[in-house]
Design an enzyme around this catalytic site. Structure first.
Site, short mmCIF file in Angstrom:
data_model
loop_
_atom_site.label_atom_id
_atom_site.label_comp_id
_atom_site.label_asym_id
_atom_site.label_seq_id
_atom_site.Cartn_x
_atom_site.Cartn_y
_atom_site.Cartn_z
N HIS A 266 26.32 22.26 27.36
CA HIS A 266 26.37 22.97 28.64
C HIS A 266 25.10 23.81 28.75
O HIS A 266 24.72 24.48 27.78
CB HIS A 266 27.61 23.86 28.71
N ARG B 100 26.06 28.54 39.25
CA ARG B 100 25.03 27.79 39.98
C ARG B 100 25.61 27.16 41.23
O ARG B 100 24.92 26.99 42.23
CB ARG B 100 24.41 26.75 39.05
#
Length: 599
Positions: free
Chosen positions: A233, A249
């Site tokens: 990740h 995000r």
């Protein structure tokens, strides 16, 4: 040893195990179900999931779009019939969760809110602020207690499953609270024990996630499929590995290097999008493998920053979103950043680096979530359903727990009813052998320490099977894991107590995770191409001619696993170049123009 007789035994009480238990109970109310968990269900690892669960809901979205995003994201190693089933049934399960009480975040008009996630070209990730896993798990748990036929065995550590003549027949577990053992006889078994990322030193997984179910199935002859594909990740906190959800995000957060430059545009994920809530579906919302690989490239170029402890990081900047929006959409992220990094995201960027997060591979299962052993099922991260291929898209995994958890539970209920008579004396003999192995572990002589072996394993896996790999690094990992497995035989268990004997627990867990580490390293070194999360510096291109196939690792008690391969099921999406950013936008525009021309 206590004996308990049930129809179905489920190992693991996270999202997948709970959904399977509920499905089995609904399919046949007369069945007795044992739900066996190392911890209390609300402490299982599903609770750590933050971002959301993917399901088509918007009018401009479609099952086909979700399918195409998933298959391309998985670099065409997905089982496409499984993906088709998944995208069609995920909205049903999200709606069911709502009916059971899951508090999905809402828009002002009352509709379910959805956010963008990496690799998905449209908003389809359902979320409950940034604690989606907690709310999903709580919903499933409170639903499960409505079924009296589900008997919980909390704080029970499963030592092995029992198999008779190719059919799953139960398990042996240790009651950690009492130190006693219990033999649970069943006609179907569901493994839902999570992944194996704790084979790596820097990971997001909780301490309980040690590859238990993976190893148990593996030792009974079920292959582990596609274990070389381990997801990093892109945004973990540098000191702890705690995740900064992709939702950061999805809500408009940006990644910048030491110069404040949004570097992702240099790695096929541009053009640069306006700062704020992103309208563009790329840049920071590229797939996880691509974004993590971009960090590695920036690090090699010297464009990362150093923390006070000398860790290389980039910055996740959320400041432009504003305090009100952050506290509404990402309250938990604000708490975590403050508690573990001393950073207030309202005023400061968050230091982040890639962290091992998810194993795409796992126990090989078929379309019905069943393994090669009749009546043995697997669901969730421990399973290789074929949904994720070579790279998982964020938010597909939480949805997978409930979609395929239901499948596993319903088919386990069917197997439990269909099961033929059992050779109980043979099963009892197996159970006694499990007890004998545990007693032998207590008496084992040697001077090795489980903690030292575990640390060395984590380090060599990071170095050998990281974001980028090559023959030399992987060979080092292969050799070191083989050495550690030999040293494991000389571990001394010094604690002879019976209640919560963590010395024994950690030693057995280490044996499980060493199996997982070996399957990862040996599978990786044999795949001589770059695909998804498996990126080689010495074989930089995808090779569909020789490696459009699944890797199968078969357990070998006396050495390295045997590696074989199986075909990939392709239904409607032929392998193509995997594109994002400007190149993908141009491709989409051309396809749209062609469609309009053909009118």
């Amino acid at each position: 040893m206590q004996t308990v007789n049930v129809d179905i035994a489920i190992v693991g009480a996270g999202g997948g195990g709970l959904r399977a238990a509920i499905a089995a109970a609904e399919a046949n109310p007369n069945l007795k179900i044992a739900l066996v968990s190392k911890v209390y269900p609300m402490r299982t690892h599903t609770v750590a999931a933050e971002g959301g669960a993917a399901a088509v809901i918007k009018e401009e979205d479609s099952y086909d779009k979700h399918f195409q995003d998933t298959v391309a994201g998985g670099d065409w190693l997905c089982e496409q019939d499984v993906v088709e089933y998944f995208v069609q049934h995920s909205p049903v399960e999200m709606t069911q969760l709502e009916r059971w009480g899951c508090p999905w975040s809402r828009k002002a008009d009352g509709d379910v809110n959805v956010r963008r996630f990496g690799g998905m070209k449209i908003e389809r990730t359902w979320f409950a602020a940034d604690k989606t896993g907690f709310h999903l798990l709580h919903t499933l748990f409170q639903t499960s207690i409505q079924y009296p036929q589900i008997q919980r065995f909390d704080e029970h550590f499963v030592l092995d499953i029992l198999v008779d003549d190719g059919h799953a027949r139960g398990m042996v577990a240790m009651n950690m609270m009492e130190g006693s053992l219990v033999q649970i006889n069943a006609n179907a078994v569901v493994i839902a024990t999570g992944g194996g990322c704790r084979a790596f030193k820097f990971n997001t997984n909780g301490g309980i996630v040690t590859g238990d179910g993976l190893s148990m199935a593996y030792r009974h002859g079920v292959p582990l499929r596609d274990m070389e594909f381990v997801q990093y990740h892109p945004t973990g906190l540098p000191n702890t590995g705690i995740l900064m959800t992709e939702g950061c995000r999805g809500e408009g957060g940006i990644l910048v290097n030491k110069d404040g430059y949004r570097y992702l545009q240099d790695y096929g994920l541009g053009p640069e999008t306006p700062i704020g809530k992103p309208q563009n579906k790329y840049m920071e919302l590229g797939p996880r493998d691509k974004v993590s690989q971009a960090f590695w490239q920036e690090w090699k170029k010297g464009n990362t920053l150093k923390t006070a402890k000398g860790v290389d990081v980039v910055h996740l900047d959320l400041r432009h979103l504003g305090e009100k929006y952050l506290h509404e959409r990402l309250p938990f992220i604000c708490e975590l950043a403050s508690a573990y990094e001393g950073v207030n995201p309202v005023n400061e960027p968050i230091p982040v680096r890639p962290v091992v997060h998810y194993t795409m591979g796992g126990i090989e299962v078929d379309f019905n979530s069943e393994t090669r052993i009749k009546g043995l099922f697997a669901v969730g991260e421990c399973a290789s359903s074929g949904l994720h291929g070579a790279n998982r898209l964020g938010s597909n995994s939480l949805a997978e727990l409930v979609v395929l958890g239901r499948v596993a539970g319903e088919y386990a209920a069917q197997r439990a009813v269909e099961a033929q008579s059992v050779n109980q004396s043979a099963v009892d003999a197996q159970a006694k052998d499990v007890v004998a192995r545990l007693e032998a572990l207590h008496k084992q002589e040697g001077n090795e320490s489980w903690s030292e072996i575990r640390d060395e394993m984590g380090t060599v896996m990071e170095e050998g099977c990281g974001i980028y790999r090559d023959q030399a690094s992987m060979q080092k990992a292969v050799d070191k894991i083989a050495e550690l497995k030999e040293r494991y035989k000389r571990i001394r268990v010094s604690d002879n107590s019976s209640v919560f004997n963590t010395d024994v627990l950690y030693t057995v867990e280490l044996g499980y995770i060493l199996d997982v580490a070996q399957s990862i390293a040996n599978s990786a070194i044999e795949r001589k191409e770059s695909r998804g999360a498996h990126q080689r510096l010495d074989y930089t291109e995808r090779d569909d001619v020789n490696y459009l196939k699944h890797t199968l690792a078969f357990y070998n008690e006396n050495g390295a696993p045997r590696i074989e391969y199986s075909p990939v099921k392709i239904t409607k999406s032929q392998p193509a170049k995997r594109v994002y950013g400007a190149e993908a936008e141009a491709q989409e525009a051309a396809a749209k123009a062609k469609e309009q021309a053909n009118g």
